[in-house]
Design a protein around this motif. Structure first.
Motif, PDB file in Angstrom:
ATOM      1  N   LEU A 133      27.279  48.792  26.921  1.00 32.77           N
ATOM      2  CA  LEU A 133      28.520  49.460  27.313  1.00 32.77           C
ATOM      3  C   LEU A 133      28.243  50.911  27.702  1.00 32.77           C
ATOM      4  O   LEU A 133      27.779  51.698  26.881  1.00 32.77           O
ATOM      5  N   CYS A 134      28.550  51.258  28.928  1.00 29.63           N
ATOM      6  CA  CYS A 134      28.388  52.648  29.363  1.00 29.63           C
ATOM      7  C   CYS A 134      29.736  53.367  29.332  1.00 29.63           C
ATOM      8  O   CYS A 134      30.789  52.740  29.202  1.00 29.63           O
ATOM      9  N   GLY A 135      29.718  54.669  29.482  1.00 29.37           N
ATOM     10  CA  GLY A 135      30.938  55.467  29.418  1.00 29.37           C
ATOM     11  C   GLY A 135      31.928  55.110  30.501  1.00 29.37           C
ATOM     12  O   GLY A 135      33.138  55.046  30.253  1.00 29.37           O
ATOM     13  N   GLU A 136      31.460  54.866  31.706  1.00 30.71           N
ATOM     14  CA  GLU A 136      32.351  54.564  32.827  1.00 30.71           C
ATOM     15  C   GLU A 136      33.100  53.257  32.600  1.00 30.71           C
ATOM     16  O   GLU A 136      34.312  53.172  32.855  1.00 30.71           O
ATOM     17  N   TYR A 137      32.402  52.238  32.112  1.00 28.80           N
ATOM     18  CA  TYR A 137      33.041  50.948  31.894  1.00 28.80           C
ATOM     19  C   TYR A 137      34.128  51.034  30.820  1.00 28.80           C
ATOM     20  O   TYR A 137      35.228  50.509  30.988  1.00 28.80           O
ATOM     21  N   VAL A 138      33.820  51.706  29.728  1.00 31.75           N
ATOM     22  CA  VAL A 138      34.795  51.841  28.640  1.00 31.75           C
ATOM     23  C   VAL A 138      36.003  52.647  29.106  1.00 31.75           C
ATOM     24  O   VAL A 138      37.150  52.313  28.793  1.00 31.75           O
ATOM     25  N   LEU A 139      35.780  53.686  29.882  1.00 30.65           N
ATOM     26  CA  LEU A 139      36.881  54.493  30.400  1.00 30.65           C
ATOM     27  C   LEU A 139      37.786  53.661  31.297  1.00 30.65           C
ATOM     28  O   LEU A 139      39.013  53.682  31.158  1.00 30.65           O
ATOM     29  N   ASN A 140      37.200  52.903  32.195  1.00 34.14           N
ATOM     30  CA  ASN A 140      37.978  52.109  33.139  1.00 34.14           C
ATOM     31  C   ASN A 140      38.739  50.976  32.477  1.00 34.14           C
ATOM     32  O   ASN A 140      39.800  50.569  32.954  1.00 34.14           O
ATOM     33  N   ASN A 141      38.206  50.450  31.377  1.00 33.44           N
ATOM     34  CA  ASN A 141      38.811  49.289  30.748  1.00 33.44           C
ATOM     35  C   ASN A 141      39.643  49.585  29.508  1.00 33.44           C
ATOM     36  O   ASN A 141      40.466  48.759  29.112  1.00 33.44           O
ATOM     37  N   LEU A 142      39.436  50.727  28.894  1.00 34.49           N
ATOM     38  CA  LEU A 142      40.218  51.087  27.710  1.00 34.49           C
ATOM     39  C   LEU A 142      40.934  52.431  27.847  1.00 34.49           C
ATOM     40  O   LEU A 142      41.759  52.784  27.012  1.00 34.49           O
TER      41      LEU A 142
END
Length: 301
Positions: A109-118
């Motif tokens: 899990l990278c920062g961009e993915y978590v930001l976009n999804n949560l």
């Protein structure tokens, strides 16, 4: 016997956990701070898990959006709708499902993915200490939450697509359903001259109805405390633990799809208990009568 596990957060109405690896010495030296996310359990899923809404109320974590968006993709209620052939829709569906890959390791899990999804992120990303593609910040609890959303999306998308595939005229079917459920007459629905906005609001209401009436999700009510609304035919068996802990389980009629007429019908609800359901009902009442509330957890299944 298949019985829903007793989740303590259903009783409290909330859950919270630290999303990041707060005990990693390397990350702590970089200045990592704890990142708590607040969750509210709103539905029991068909596979006996919980769906949680987030305090960020992010679009990607809203279960109603999964239903609404899929319906809008498959119907032609908009004047500006670009008509798709059945083959185009099948390609769209396959691509959609293939894009929903569950993560195996939290390290991925990278920062961009978590930001976009949560719509939430660790301070090391917010403060630009680390690049958005950096991995290794988030823990297994975050992994499980994200994977739960992925699983629910796939379940809902597949069930709606299968319904679409079974129907000779999906547009007719959905419009018929909107009429059956009197959604046009919903007092909270304000008519908007913008057709797209109008149907978007209608489908928001429809999505909430379909989750319980057709897709197999049971609602944990937030207004009526300790109340679960479901279409499950064996509520005493499935929600045994919750009835034992003074939850009111309200059984409502589900939707039955009639392929021959290409319409939905509301099933008849028989509130009389038979066989095992009757036995479990008697067991629940006896335990509640003779066992104090604070000792009933000993009888949970």
């Amino acid at each position: 016997m298949k019985t829903m596990p007793f989740y303590e957060e259903v009783l409290t109405g909330k859950k919270s956990f630290d999303m990041v690896n707060s005990f990693d010495e390397k990350l702590l030296k970089l200045g990592l701070s704890s990142l708590y996310i607040k969750l509210t359990p709103l539905y029991f899923t068909p596979d006996y898990k919980l769906y949680y809404s987030t305090d960020t109320n992010h679009y990607e974590t809203n279960i109603n959006n999964y239903v609404k968006d899929m319906l809008l993709k498959l119907t032609k209620n908009f004047a500006n709708f670009l008509a798709f052939s059945d083959e185009d829709i099948e390609v769209f569906y396959r691509k959609l499902i293939n894009s929903l890959k569950k993560f195996t390791y939290s390290y991925d899990l990278c920062g961009e993915y978590v930001l976009n999804n949560l719509n939430i992120n660790a301070n090391l990303f917010v403060n630009r200490i680390l690049s958005w593609d950096y991995k290794g910040i988030y823990n297994d609890d975050t992994l499980k939450l994200i994977n739960s959303y992925i699983k629910i999306k796939k379940d809902i998308y597949t069930k709606i697509y299968n319904l679409y595939s079974s129907s000779l005229d999906f547009n007719f079917l959905i419009n018929n359903l909107i009429s059956l459920l009197n959604i046009y007459k919903n007092k909270n629905l304000l008519y908007n001259k913008n057709e797209k906005i109008y149907y978007n609001e209608i489908y928001k209401i429809l999505s909430k109805e379909l989750l319980v009436l057709f897709l197999g999700y049971s609602k944990i009510e937030t207004v009526k405390k300790r109340t679960i609304t479901t279409t499950i035919k064996n509520p005493n068996e499935v929600f045994y633990n919750y009835k034992l802990m003074d939850f009111d389980v309200v059984k409502i009629p589900g939707l039955i799809y009639d392929k021959k007429s290409n319409t939905f019908k509301l099933e008849k609800v028989d509130n009389y208990s038979y066989g095992l359901e009757r036995e479990l009902e008697n067991d629940i009442e006896l335990i509640k009568k003779y066992v104090p509330y604070n000792e009933r957890d000993k009888f949970l299944i």
